[in-house]
Design a protein around this motif. Structure first.
Motif, PDB file in Angstrom:
ATOM      1  N   ASP A  12     107.675  38.708  -2.644  1.00 56.58           N
ATOM      2  CA  ASP A  12     108.177  39.481  -3.782  1.00 56.58           C
ATOM      3  C   ASP A  12     107.816  38.803  -5.108  1.00 56.58           C
ATOM      4  OD1 ASP A  12     109.235  41.386  -2.138  1.00 56.58           O
ATOM      5  OD2 ASP A  12     111.252  40.534  -2.106  1.00 56.58           O
ATOM      6  N   LEU A  13     108.072  37.485  -5.182  1.00 59.85           N
ATOM      7  CA  LEU A  13     107.731  36.771  -6.415  1.00 59.85           C
ATOM      8  C   LEU A  13     106.218  36.643  -6.576  1.00 59.85           C
ATOM      9  CD1 LEU A  13     110.478  33.993  -6.593  1.00 59.85           C
ATOM     10  CD2 LEU A  13     110.123  35.890  -8.175  1.00 59.85           C
ATOM     11  N   ALA A  14     105.514  36.503  -5.457  1.00 60.69           N
ATOM     12  CA  ALA A  14     104.049  36.391  -5.524  1.00 60.69           C
ATOM     13  C   ALA A  14     103.453  37.604  -6.216  1.00 60.69           C
ATOM     14  CB  ALA A  14     103.462  36.240  -4.128  1.00 60.69           C
ATOM     15  N   VAL A  15     103.828  38.791  -5.754  1.00 60.75           N
ATOM     16  CA  VAL A  15     103.225  39.993  -6.316  1.00 60.75           C
ATOM     17  C   VAL A  15     103.702  40.218  -7.753  1.00 60.75           C
ATOM     18  CG1 VAL A  15     104.928  41.744  -5.573  1.00 60.75           C
ATOM     19  CG2 VAL A  15     102.496  42.325  -5.691  1.00 60.75           C
ATOM     20  N   GLN A  16     104.947  39.789  -8.072  1.00 60.45           N
ATOM     21  CA  GLN A  16     105.413  39.888  -9.457  1.00 60.45           C
ATOM     22  C   GLN A  16     104.518  39.102 -10.398  1.00 60.45           C
ATOM     23  OE1 GLN A  16     109.550  39.056 -10.292  1.00 60.45           O
ATOM     24  NE2 GLN A  16     110.218  40.053  -8.383  1.00 60.45           N
ATOM     25  N   TYR A  17     104.114  37.902  -9.971  1.00 58.86           N
ATOM     26  CA  TYR A  17     103.263  37.076 -10.827  1.00 58.86           C
ATOM     27  C   TYR A  17     101.827  37.588 -10.857  1.00 58.86           C
ATOM     28  CZ  TYR A  17     106.735  33.735 -12.282  1.00 58.86           C
ATOM     29  OH  TYR A  17     107.822  33.155 -12.895  1.00 58.86           O
ATOM     30  N   PHE A  18     101.383  38.230  -9.789  1.00 64.74           N
ATOM     31  CA  PHE A  18     100.062  38.847  -9.839  1.00 64.74           C
ATOM     32  C   PHE A  18     100.066  39.995 -10.855  1.00 64.74           C
ATOM     33  CE2 PHE A  18      99.402  37.496  -5.156  1.00 64.74           C
ATOM     34  CZ  PHE A  18      98.925  36.265  -5.555  1.00 64.74           C
ATOM     35  N   TYR A  19     101.183  40.774 -10.873  1.00 67.19           N
ATOM     36  CA  TYR A  19     101.303  41.840 -11.870  1.00 67.19           C
ATOM     37  C   TYR A  19     101.287  41.259 -13.283  1.00 67.19           C
ATOM     38  CZ  TYR A  19     102.775  45.183  -8.220  1.00 67.19           C
ATOM     39  OH  TYR A  19     102.823  45.993  -7.120  1.00 67.19           O
ATOM     40  N   LYS A  20     102.028  40.169 -13.467  1.00 69.28           N
ATOM     41  CA  LYS A  20     102.069  39.529 -14.788  1.00 69.28           C
ATOM     42  C   LYS A  20     100.683  39.036 -15.201  1.00 69.28           C
ATOM     43  CE  LYS A  20     106.896  37.917 -14.572  1.00 69.28           C
ATOM     44  NZ  LYS A  20     107.787  36.740 -14.534  1.00 69.28           N
ATOM     45  N   THR A  21      99.901  38.579 -14.222  1.00 67.79           N
ATOM     46  CA  THR A  21      98.549  38.077 -14.511  1.00 67.79           C
ATOM     47  C   THR A  21      97.671  39.167 -15.109  1.00 67.79           C
ATOM     48  OG1 THR A  21      98.683  36.484 -12.681  1.00 67.79           O
ATOM     49  CG2 THR A  21      96.487  37.004 -13.513  1.00 67.79           C
ATOM     50  N   VAL A  22      97.638  40.336 -14.468  1.00 67.13           N
ATOM     51  CA  VAL A  22      96.758  41.407 -14.963  1.00 67.13           C
ATOM     52  C   VAL A  22      97.329  42.032 -16.234  1.00 67.13           C
ATOM     53  CG1 VAL A  22      95.759  41.892 -12.710  1.00 67.13           C
ATOM     54  CG2 VAL A  22      97.808  43.127 -13.418  1.00 67.13           C
ATOM     55  N   HIS A  23      98.645  41.949 -16.402  1.00 65.07           N
ATOM     56  CA  HIS A  23      99.226  42.432 -17.670  1.00 65.07           C
ATOM     57  C   HIS A  23      98.821  41.511 -18.818  1.00 65.07           C
ATOM     58  CE1 HIS A  23     102.086  44.310 -20.395  1.00 65.07           C
ATOM     59  NE2 HIS A  23     102.487  43.105 -20.753  1.00 65.07           N
ATOM     60  N   GLU A  24      98.828  40.197 -18.550  1.00 59.43           N
ATOM     61  CA  GLU A  24      98.452  39.220 -19.567  1.00 59.43           C
ATOM     62  C   GLU A  24      96.974  39.310 -19.904  1.00 59.43           C
ATOM     63  OE1 GLU A  24      98.828  36.346 -22.368  1.00 59.43           O
ATOM     64  OE2 GLU A  24     100.481  37.224 -21.224  1.00 59.43           O
ATOM     65  N   ASP A  25      96.140  39.504 -18.871  1.00 61.81           N
ATOM     66  CA  ASP A  25      94.687  39.558 -19.093  1.00 61.81           C
ATOM     67  C   ASP A  25      94.073  40.601 -18.158  1.00 61.81           C
ATOM     68  OD1 ASP A  25      92.032  39.201 -19.573  1.00 61.81           O
ATOM     69  OD2 ASP A  25      91.932  37.102 -18.967  1.00 61.81           O
ATOM     70  N   PRO A  26      94.018  41.869 -18.605  1.00 60.54           N
ATOM     71  CA  PRO A  26      93.476  42.931 -17.751  1.00 60.54           C
ATOM     72  C   PRO A  26      92.006  42.733 -17.372  1.00 60.54           C
ATOM     73  CG  PRO A  26      94.659  43.844 -19.626  1.00 60.54           C
ATOM     74  CD  PRO A  26      94.494  42.380 -19.893  1.00 60.54           C
ATOM     75  N   LEU A  27      91.291  41.875 -18.091  1.00 61.27           N
ATOM     76  CA  LEU A  27      89.874  41.656 -17.799  1.00 61.27           C
ATOM     77  C   LEU A  27      89.645  40.536 -16.788  1.00 61.27           C
ATOM     78  CD1 LEU A  27      88.358  41.972 -21.386  1.00 61.27           C
ATOM     79  CD2 LEU A  27      88.472  43.710 -19.599  1.00 61.27           C
ATOM     80  N   LEU A  28      90.714  39.861 -16.372  1.00 58.53           N
ATOM     81  CA  LEU A  28      90.567  38.761 -15.423  1.00 58.53           C
ATOM     82  C   LEU A  28      90.408  39.320 -14.016  1.00 58.53           C
ATOM     83  CD1 LEU A  28      90.636  35.624 -15.005  1.00 58.53           C
ATOM     84  CD2 LEU A  28      93.062  35.920 -14.452  1.00 58.53           C
ATOM     85  N   ASP A  29      89.197  39.225 -13.478  1.00 57.03           N
ATOM     86  CA  ASP A  29      88.954  39.819 -12.160  1.00 57.03           C
ATOM     87  C   ASP A  29      89.781  39.162 -11.057  1.00 57.03           C
ATOM     88  OD1 ASP A  29      87.557  37.446 -12.192  1.00 57.03           O
ATOM     89  OD2 ASP A  29      85.691  38.271 -11.390  1.00 57.03           O
ATOM     90  N   LYS A  30      90.054  37.858 -11.211  1.00 57.02           N
ATOM     91  CA  LYS A  30      90.810  37.166 -10.164  1.00 57.02           C
ATOM     92  C   LYS A  30      92.209  37.746  -9.998  1.00 57.02           C
ATOM     93  CE  LYS A  30      88.342  32.769 -10.542  1.00 57.02           C
ATOM     94  NZ  LYS A  30      88.436  31.334 -10.922  1.00 57.02           N
ATOM     95  N   GLY A  31      92.797  38.275 -11.069  1.00 50.99           N
ATOM     96  CA  GLY A  31      94.114  38.879 -10.980  1.00 50.99           C
ATOM     97  C   GLY A  31      94.095  40.147 -10.145  1.00 50.99           C
ATOM     98  N   TRP A  32      93.158  41.043 -10.443  1.00 55.08           N
ATOM     99  CA  TRP A  32      93.046  42.289  -9.672  1.00 55.08           C
ATOM    100  C   TRP A  32      92.681  42.005  -8.219  1.00 55.08           C
ATOM    101  CZ3 TRP A  32      95.182  46.271 -11.814  1.00 55.08           C
ATOM    102  CH2 TRP A  32      95.195  46.398 -13.197  1.00 55.08           C
TER     103      TRP A  32
END
Length: 467
Positions: free
Chosen positions: A289-309
């Motif tokens: 649950d926390l893992a996916v929350q932080y993945f969401y935060k990653t792409v919100h912070e930087d939508p161009l970061l391919d590693k997040g998606w």
């Protein structure tokens, strides 16, 4: 050139100058005021205004060497190297000991990729009576020219000279370590940094760089100690916490890694790197649950970061939630449609969902973007076979064979395809090649072309040509 007037005076001069431009009333400025005005415009990329200030400055102070040096700087920016060179030669006659003339001359050579000539000019300037600050500037410029020439030993020598003048010249320190890194001389870098730290034991930058060297050598305990000393030297050093987190991940101390990454979020603006690493750490300890929350935060912070998606997509892939995985990889493709990893994941997910047309499209796009892995070619070929597109599959495999000649997996598929297309001689040719290369892959015929394998003529051919 030095610019030491108080900021208030500079602002007054700028205001007067810009007012003059608007009214066309010519006002007088002393040469220092012009120098500061021009410097301000150049620093802020306002080249047109800088040129106006130089023109007016030289009209009022035609003998000013510093204003003429600004003019040479403009010439260099505009690639007018001949004009710059001629003006510098004139200025050298007037002030043969002005090191700024040598620096600009070197810049003319450097801009034309004549780096060895630039080095010769800068070394000539070293012979002038220089204060330590000027010497350090020249050493740094020579070091950069050697970097352009990929002469890393010479570059390191001159950046080291900068450090001998000023131990806290961190730009020079980074460049010294860059040279060691490029030459893969990690042990030598460690020796250098330890000697440096003997003289400057509370330098957080040196401890940080020492930790990076140990990390490269997989000496994780020593790396951890170095990063801890960096934090002791400066407990707000974000880079040290990030690197310490990476070491703790390598040591599988994920909870401690999370703690260090979270410190960086408190010290500074959140970085996509820290958010992503926290997500991966939570995933490692099973807190999905926390893992996916932080993945969401990653792409919100930087939508161009391919590693997040990619992290979100792979997360749902592992959960076998292919619909959600497909949803997020589609969002990623909408942001960057030229990312080959996105298309590869898109193809694989559609394949798992049995959306064959979309999967084939994904594999084709992956190939078009330059991903020539064998499995990509084979996966596309198998989907085209399933879709009954035998000629397209054969063409795909012929292209694959250019990259992977004499590959049994390709040859067995081509054999089956040519039999399906009633091209018996071509089928026999590829089947013979396949059997000679590796007969253990004959299961490909059974899986992809069972009707071909059932033919008595094919079974007889296999029996006669098997090793």
């Amino acid at each position: 050139m030095e610019f030491s007037q108080p900021d208030d005076n500079n602002n007054i001069s700028l205001t007067r100058f810009e007012s003059m431009l608007k009214t066309n009333n010519v006002l007088f400025f002393d040469s220092n005021e012009f120098e500061n005005i021009i410097h301000h415009y150049l620093e802020n990329g306002k080249i047109a205004l800088a040129k106006k200030a130089i023109k007016l400055g030289l009209e009022q102070h035609p003998s000013s060497v510093n204003l003429k040096l600004f003019l040479t700087e403009i010439y260099i920016i505009e690639n007018k190297f001949k004009q710059a060179d001629e003006l510098l030669d004139e200025l050298h006659i007037v002030e043969p000991t002005n090191d700024e003339i040598y620096i600009q001359k070197a810049s003319v050579f450097s801009k034309q990729d004549l780096h060895e000539k630039a080095i010769d000019v800068l070394k000539s300037a070293l012979s002038l009576n220089q204060d330590e600050e000027s010497l350090s500037d020249l050493y740094a410029l020579i070091g950069m020219e050697y970097l352009f020439l990929d002469q890393f030993d010479d570059a390191r020598e001159y950046f080291t000279k900068c450090l001998m003048i000023d131990m806290e010249d961190y730009s020079a320190l980074y460049n010294v370590i860059y040279c060691y890194d490029f030459l893969d001389q990690n042990e030598e870098a460690i020796d250098f940094l330890n000697k440096y730290l003997d003289r400057n034991p509370y330098c957080e930058v040196a401890w940080h760089q020492l930790g990076r060297q140990y990390f490269t050598l997989k000496a994780y305990d020593k790396a951890l100690s170095a990063f801890e000393f960096a934090i002791i030297s400066d407990d707000s050093f974000v880079g040290a916490y990030l690197e310490k987190g990476k070491v703790l991940e390598k040591k599988k101390l994920y909870a401690e890694a999370i703690e260090n990454y979270k410190i960086t979020l408190a010290l500074d603006e959140p970085t996509s790197f820290a958010l992503l690493r926290i997500g991966h750490c939570y995933e490692k300890i099973g807190n999905n649950d926390l893992a996916v929350q932080y993945f969401y935060k990653t792409v919100h912070e930087d939508p161009l970061l391919d590693k997040g998606w990619i992290a979100i997509t792979k997360f749902y892939n592992k959960q076998r939630n292919y619909q959600k995985a497909l949803f997020y990889i589609n969002k990623a493709i909408n942001i960057d449609g030229e990312n080959v990893i996105y298309w590869k994941l898109y193809a694989q997910i559609n394949h798992r969902l049995n959306f064959l047309e979309e999967a084939e499209r994904g594999y084709k796009k992956t190939l078009d973007l330059g991903n020539y892995e064998l499995q990509t070619w084979l996966s596309r070929a198998d989907i085209l076979i399933a879709l009954g597109e035998y000629e397209a599959s054969a063409l795909n495999l012929i292209q694959a064979a250019e990259f992977y000649p004499e590959t049994a997996e390709i040859e067995f598929r081509l054999a089956g395809l040519h039999y399906m297309l009633h091209e018996t001689r071509k089928g026999q040719y590829h089947l013979k090649n396949a059997l000679l290369l590796d007969s253990e892959f004959d299961f490909i015929l059974e899986e992809l072309f069972p009707s071909v394998l059932q033919k008595p003529s094919v079974q007889e051919f296999i029996s006669n040509n098997r090793k």
